[in-house]
Design a protein around this motif. Structure first.
Motif, mmCIF file in Angstrom:
data_model
loop_
_atom_site.group_PDB
_atom_site.id
_atom_site.type_symbol
_atom_site.label_atom_id
_atom_site.label_comp_id
_atom_site.label_asym_id
_atom_site.label_seq_id
_atom_site.Cartn_x
_atom_site.Cartn_y
_atom_site.Cartn_z
ATOM 1 N N LYS A 1 -4.951 -4.316 -16.320
ATOM 2 C CA LYS A 1 -4.005 -4.915 -17.270
ATOM 3 C C LYS A 1 -2.762 -5.456 -16.567
ATOM 4 O O LYS A 1 -2.105 -6.339 -17.080
ATOM 5 C CB LYS A 1 -3.558 -3.882 -18.306
ATOM 6 C CG LYS A 1 -4.690 -3.295 -19.118
ATOM 7 C CD LYS A 1 -4.822 -4.016 -20.433
ATOM 8 C CE LYS A 1 -5.963 -3.423 -21.245
ATOM 9 N NZ LYS A 1 -6.301 -4.275 -22.377
ATOM 10 N N VAL A 2 -2.400 -4.835 -15.451
ATOM 11 C CA VAL A 2 -1.196 -5.274 -14.748
ATOM 12 C C VAL A 2 -1.546 -5.585 -13.295
ATOM 13 O O VAL A 2 -2.609 -5.195 -12.804
ATOM 14 C CB VAL A 2 -0.076 -4.195 -14.795
ATOM 15 C CG1 VAL A 2 0.384 -3.951 -16.216
ATOM 16 C CG2 VAL A 2 -0.548 -2.901 -14.159
ATOM 17 N N SER A 3 -0.642 -6.265 -12.611
ATOM 18 C CA SER A 3 -0.900 -6.626 -11.219
ATOM 19 C C SER A 3 -0.822 -5.367 -10.346
ATOM 20 O O SER A 3 -0.228 -4.366 -10.733
ATOM 21 C CB SER A 3 0.145 -7.629 -10.757
ATOM 22 O OG SER A 3 1.394 -6.990 -10.625
ATOM 23 N N PRO A 4 -1.435 -5.422 -9.133
ATOM 24 C CA PRO A 4 -1.375 -4.251 -8.251
ATOM 25 C C PRO A 4 0.044 -3.779 -7.976
ATOM 26 O O PRO A 4 0.291 -2.577 -7.889
ATOM 27 C CB PRO A 4 -2.035 -4.753 -6.968
ATOM 28 C CG PRO A 4 -2.951 -5.834 -7.411
ATOM 29 C CD PRO A 4 -2.273 -6.488 -8.586
ATOM 30 N N ARG A 5 0.971 -4.720 -7.855
ATOM 31 C CA ARG A 5 2.354 -4.317 -7.596
ATOM 32 C C ARG A 5 2.947 -3.543 -8.767
ATOM 33 O O ARG A 5 3.633 -2.533 -8.583
ATOM 34 C CB ARG A 5 3.230 -5.545 -7.332
ATOM 35 C CG ARG A 5 3.160 -6.019 -5.921
ATOM 36 C CD ARG A 5 3.810 -7.379 -5.776
ATOM 37 N NE ARG A 5 3.615 -7.862 -4.433
ATOM 38 C CZ ARG A 5 4.344 -7.492 -3.393
ATOM 39 N NH1 ARG A 5 5.337 -6.638 -3.572
ATOM 40 N NH2 ARG A 5 4.092 -7.939 -2.198
ATOM 41 N N VAL A 6 2.695 -4.040 -9.976
ATOM 42 C CA VAL A 6 3.226 -3.350 -11.151
ATOM 43 C C VAL A 6 2.545 -1.987 -11.275
ATOM 44 O O VAL A 6 3.176 -0.987 -11.631
ATOM 45 C CB VAL A 6 3.019 -4.199 -12.430
ATOM 46 C CG1 VAL A 6 3.430 -3.419 -13.668
ATOM 47 C CG2 VAL A 6 3.820 -5.482 -12.335
ATOM 48 N N HIS A 7 1.265 -1.929 -10.937
ATOM 49 C CA HIS A 7 0.572 -0.654 -10.989
ATOM 50 C C HIS A 7 1.189 0.339 -10.003
ATOM 51 O O HIS A 7 1.410 1.506 -10.324
ATOM 52 C CB HIS A 7 -0.918 -0.834 -10.701
ATOM 53 C CG HIS A 7 -1.710 0.389 -11.015
ATOM 54 N ND1 HIS A 7 -1.879 1.412 -10.108
ATOM 55 C CD2 HIS A 7 -2.329 0.783 -12.158
ATOM 56 C CE1 HIS A 7 -2.578 2.382 -10.687
ATOM 57 N NE2 HIS A 7 -2.867 2.021 -11.916
ATOM 58 N N PHE A 8 1.485 -0.164 -8.814
ATOM 59 C CA PHE A 8 2.128 0.686 -7.804
ATOM 60 C C PHE A 8 3.490 1.153 -8.312
ATOM 61 O O PHE A 8 3.851 2.330 -8.177
ATOM 62 C CB PHE A 8 2.280 -0.090 -6.492
ATOM 63 C CG PHE A 8 2.989 0.672 -5.411
ATOM 64 C CD1 PHE A 8 2.471 1.867 -4.927
ATOM 65 C CD2 PHE A 8 4.178 0.203 -4.871
ATOM 66 C CE1 PHE A 8 3.127 2.581 -3.932
ATOM 67 C CE2 PHE A 8 4.844 0.909 -3.874
ATOM 68 C CZ PHE A 8 4.312 2.097 -3.406
ATOM 69 N N LEU A 9 4.217 0.229 -8.948
ATOM 70 C CA LEU A 9 5.523 0.587 -9.522
ATOM 71 C C LEU A 9 5.353 1.708 -10.548
ATOM 72 O O LEU A 9 6.134 2.667 -10.584
ATOM 73 C CB LEU A 9 6.153 -0.649 -10.180
ATOM 74 C CG LEU A 9 7.530 -0.436 -10.784
ATOM 75 C CD1 LEU A 9 8.566 -0.244 -9.689
ATOM 76 C CD2 LEU A 9 7.924 -1.610 -11.678
ATOM 77 N N ALA A 10 4.299 1.606 -11.364
ATOM 78 C CA ALA A 10 4.042 2.651 -12.364
ATOM 79 C C ALA A 10 3.792 3.990 -11.664
ATOM 80 O O ALA A 10 4.303 5.032 -12.090
ATOM 81 C CB ALA A 10 2.845 2.265 -13.231
#
Lengths: 344, 457
Positions: free
Chosen positions: B120-129
């Motif tokens: 649902k989100v980009s890898p970067r946003v996932h990492f941020l999560a």
């Protein structure tokens, strides 16, 4: 007494905790409701879709309970101690149901066996129903007042909590959540389960309206102190009228198949009912049904001014953050549910 | 001690001990996840992605149980300890509410994205999560330990009212938050959590290495966790010493109980192990004479106040229990230092993964930080007795007046049954996930010698 924007600090906290409890009722309300109607779905795939519709958000919804309870502890510790210890066994059952619900969602998908999944489906549904009923039961007793003597000491018995009015409120809360949850699931689903849910939404909304009418009538007759405020301030009568109109609008939206509007209406209904309760209560937090001196007012129960002020600052910084996460989370998982490898 | 008090204490001890298995695991594992996913973003190596996904599944299991059992704790303050809640609401309640607003909301919201957001989100946003979930759990521990530390070393307050109406009022918020033991105890707890999480990764990875499964993945994960564990175990020596200094200064009764030191004022020994006979006021065992005096005052003959210098009704009663739990914690701490440093040496010599006996040790070593965390907590909490708020409020005065013994007994039985079942299910599912292992997309990667990690070697 110190005020912020013309409102004294205990009243600020009364309003804030009311907002948090409303937020909890609206957010966890729909996933508790989704749990309560879970066994109406027959097919394995439908149950998985229903579970995954709340999968990414239910934990975040429960945060509102944690913050609400924490705020009550911080702002009105006297009431926190009183309510929780007076309703000792109902709250213990509530906690056990919260545990069962969390692990049902988490554990169900971990095994393929039919009996395993069925077991967790039943546990998920029953615990969701139990939580809704217990919240309603506690609310029903708080509306009527509990037996507190002049020193605010509890002098009642456990079985007094199971009175007809409290049981009616318990069923009403369950019916509200079921309807609310059904409409949330409708927005997240399509095909077979969608069709099934339109029937469930239709039936649960009728069930809720029956409960709503019964509750309104019972409150007018048996709990007059909840409606006393309207005699002094007739202008406020607009609120119960609004509640009735919004409840009717839920039915209208369902008939016109505008489920999003119906969902918003049931969310507003939840908030309005809690506002009506709060209006009947203020400036008290807990009412005594045996001795007016036993009422616990927000001023008697409040923490120190310094603490309330610091906490208000924390809330003003923190709540926009919480709202932002909540919106971001719902936005990320917007649209209809599609099952994939990470799904429950 | 009447029945309500005894039963409420057992219930609280039992529910919090059970809860305390999970948050340290999720904090430590959360940090390992950040490293794994960070390495994936940096190197784009599939191995790290597969590792992250594997450990996220285990993280979800642990986190779920941690949250469910944590809500129980929040409510128990009100249900079982209503007088305590009223007494400390101003302070403890504020810290709990701040925890909810600043930490728990953060973890719970981004947990959804961590678990279900892969597509649902980009890898970067996932990492941020992932980073935010880890940070959330670290902040969460901060507020909880602050609240608990205030019970140990109250400050920034004044008492208003008397008797049952008395309550503590915050006079200085920051003095309350940074009370004399907050920082020392928080860093000690946080590092304990890093050890719990990293040793879980070490245990599972060592097991795969022994079984020659997912060897490349496991070596990568082992290296990450070994670094976290080695730095943490050395750090624990430091924070442990600091915590002991705070106890010496602010809770002399607890310190005396920790070393079984009874004499009113005399040089105190430091025991490596021993046994306390509280009724005869004797402590026997292997000791460094004057060791405690030296540690506290850098002088083997400096007198330390013993239990007898404290009024009888203000002394902790379970002296031997505090002594044993404390010494077990220290012994485990030393073992972890030896174990991780020796392993780092073998890693440097490139012999670590071939040393099979050591891998077997690591499989079981997962229990060591767990035991140390538990007994360390017992030392802190039992050593504080008979006070629930040190020097201010007695545990026996903190109870709910409205609650009857049979109700507490009923809820205690209920929680015991539920938690035993929950623990069995947890072990069963954890084992199942470990047996299942990471999902490896490309089978070519399973050649142990062909790939070496450029970042960590």
């Amino acid at each position: 007494m110190d005020t912020v924007l013309g409102i004294d600090l205990p009243t600020w906290w009364f309003l804030l905790i009311g907002a948090l409890i409303s937020g909890y009722g609206i957010l966890d309300g729909f996933d508790l409701g989704a749990g309560a109607v879970h066994l109406f779905f027959r097919k394995e795939e439908s149950r998985r879709i229903a579970l995954n519709a709340i999968g990414p958000v239910w934990d975040g919804n429960e945060v509102w309970l944690v913050i609400g309870a924490g705020s009550l502890f911080a702002a009105f510790p006297f009431v926190y101690g009183t309510i929780l210890s007076v309703f000792y066994l109902p709250f213990m059952l509530f906690l056990v149901a919260i545990i069962f619900r969390a692990i049902s969602i988490e554990f169900r998908s971990k095994e393929e066996m039919k009996w395993w999944r069925k077991m967790w489906d039943v546990s998920f549904c029953l615990s969701s129903i139990t939580i809704s009923l217990l919240l309603g039961l506690i609310l029903g007793n708080l509306i009527q007042g509990i037996p507190l003597n002049a020193n605010h000491e509890f002098v009642g018995r456990l079985r007094d909590f199971f009175n007809p009015y409290a049981l009616l409120i318990a069923v009403t809360v369950l019916s509200l959540f079921m309807m609310h949850g059904a409409m949330y699931l409708i927005m997240k689903t399509e095909d077979r389960i969608f069709t099934r849910l339109t029937i469930i939404a239709n039936n649960t909304s009728k069930f809720f309206i029956l409960c709503f009418m019964a509750t309104s009538l019972a409150t007018l007759i048996y709990v007059p102190h909840m409606t006393a405020i309207f005699k002094d301030h007739p202008a406020l009568f607009v609120l119960p009228v609004a509640a009735v109109l919004i409840v009717l609008n839920i039915r209208r939206s369902i008939e016109k198949r505008q489920y999003q509007r119906g969902f918003v209406s049931s969310a507003v209904t939840t908030a309005l009912l809690l506002i009506l309760f709060a209006m009947g209560l203020y400036p008290n937090l807990v009412l005594s049904n045996i001795d007016p001196r036993g009422h616990i007012s927000i001023y008697q129960a409040a923490s120190s001014e310094g603490s309330l002020r610091t906490m208000l600052l924390i809330a003003f910084i923190g709540m926009p953050l919480v709202a932002t996460y909540t919106i971001f989370m719902f936005w990320t998982f917007r649209g209809k549910v599609k099952l994939e490898e990470h799904s429950y | 001690m009447d029945n309500v008090e005894l039963l409420s204490r057992i219930q609280f001890a039992f529910t919090i001990a059970f809860h305390y298995i999970y948050p340290p695991l999720s904090i430590g594992l959360g940090v390992c996840l950040v490293v794994m996913e960070g390495l994936y973003l940096k190197t784009k190596d599939k191995i790290y992605e597969e590792l992250t996904r594997f450990w996220v599944r285990i993280f979800a299991l642990i986190f779920g149980i941690g949250v469910a059992t944590g809500i129980v704790m929040e409510f128990e303050f009100g249900t079982n300890w209503a007088t305590y809640s009223r007494y400390v609401g101003d302070i403890f309640g504020s810290a709990l509410a701040a925890e909810g607003i600043f930490a728990f909301a953060l973890e719970s919201a981004f947990l959804g994205i961590l678990l279900f957001g892969w597509n649902k989100v980009s890898p970067r946003v996932h990492f941020l999560a992932t980073v935010l979930v880890a940070l959330g759990s670290i902040f969460s521990a901060l507020w909880i330990v602050v609240a608990n530390s205030w019970q140990q070393t109250p400050s920034g307050y004044r008492i208003e009212g008397t008797g049952m109406q008395a309550r503590a009022i915050v006079t200085d918020f920051w003095a309350m938050v940074f009370n004399p033991s907050s920082i020392e105890r928080y860093s000690h707890v946080l590092i304990g959590a890093l050890l719990a999480g990293s040793f879980l990764v070490l245990s599972v990875s060592a097991w795969y290495i022994l079984k020659k499964q997912y060897v490349v993945h496991s070596r990568a994960a082992f290296r990450i966790a070994l670094w976290v564990a080695a730095v943490s175990s050395l750090g624990q020596l430091f924070t442990g010493h600091q915590s002991a200094e705070v106890v010496t200064k602010y809770q002399p009764a607890k310190l005396a109980a920790m070393e079984g030191h009874f004499k009113k004022s005399a040089p105190a020994d430091m025991y490596l192990m021993g046994w306390v006979n509280a009724s005869e006021q004797k402590t026997m065992g292997l000791k460094i004479p004057g060791g405690l005096s030296f540690l506290v005052h850098q002088d083997f003959n400096a007198p330390i106040p013993g239990l007898n210098s404290i009024k009888a009704e203000n002394r902790p009663t379970a002296v031997n229990f505090v002594f044993q739990t404390y010494h077990l914690m220290v012994a485990i701490g030393m073992t972890l230092i030896a174990l991780t440093l020796f392993s780092l040496y073998l890693l440097y010599k490139k012999k670590l993964f071939e040393t099979r006996w050591l891998m077997s040790v690591f499989v079981f070593a997962v229990l060591l930080p767990q035991i140390a965390n538990q007994v360390g907590w017992y030392t802190a909490e039992v050593g504080r007795q008979p006070w629930v708020v040190y020097g201010l409020l007695r545990t026996s005065d903190a109870l709910s007046q409205a609650v009857k013994a049979e109700h507490v007994l009923a809820s205690l039985i209920l929680f015991t049954l539920v938690y035993v079942m929950l623990f069995a299910l947890f072990l069963y599912l954890l084992n199942k996930k470990i047996q299942h292992g990471p999902d490896v997309m490309d089978s070519d990667q399973e050649e142990p010698s062909s790939r070496m990690n450029p970042v960590l070697n």
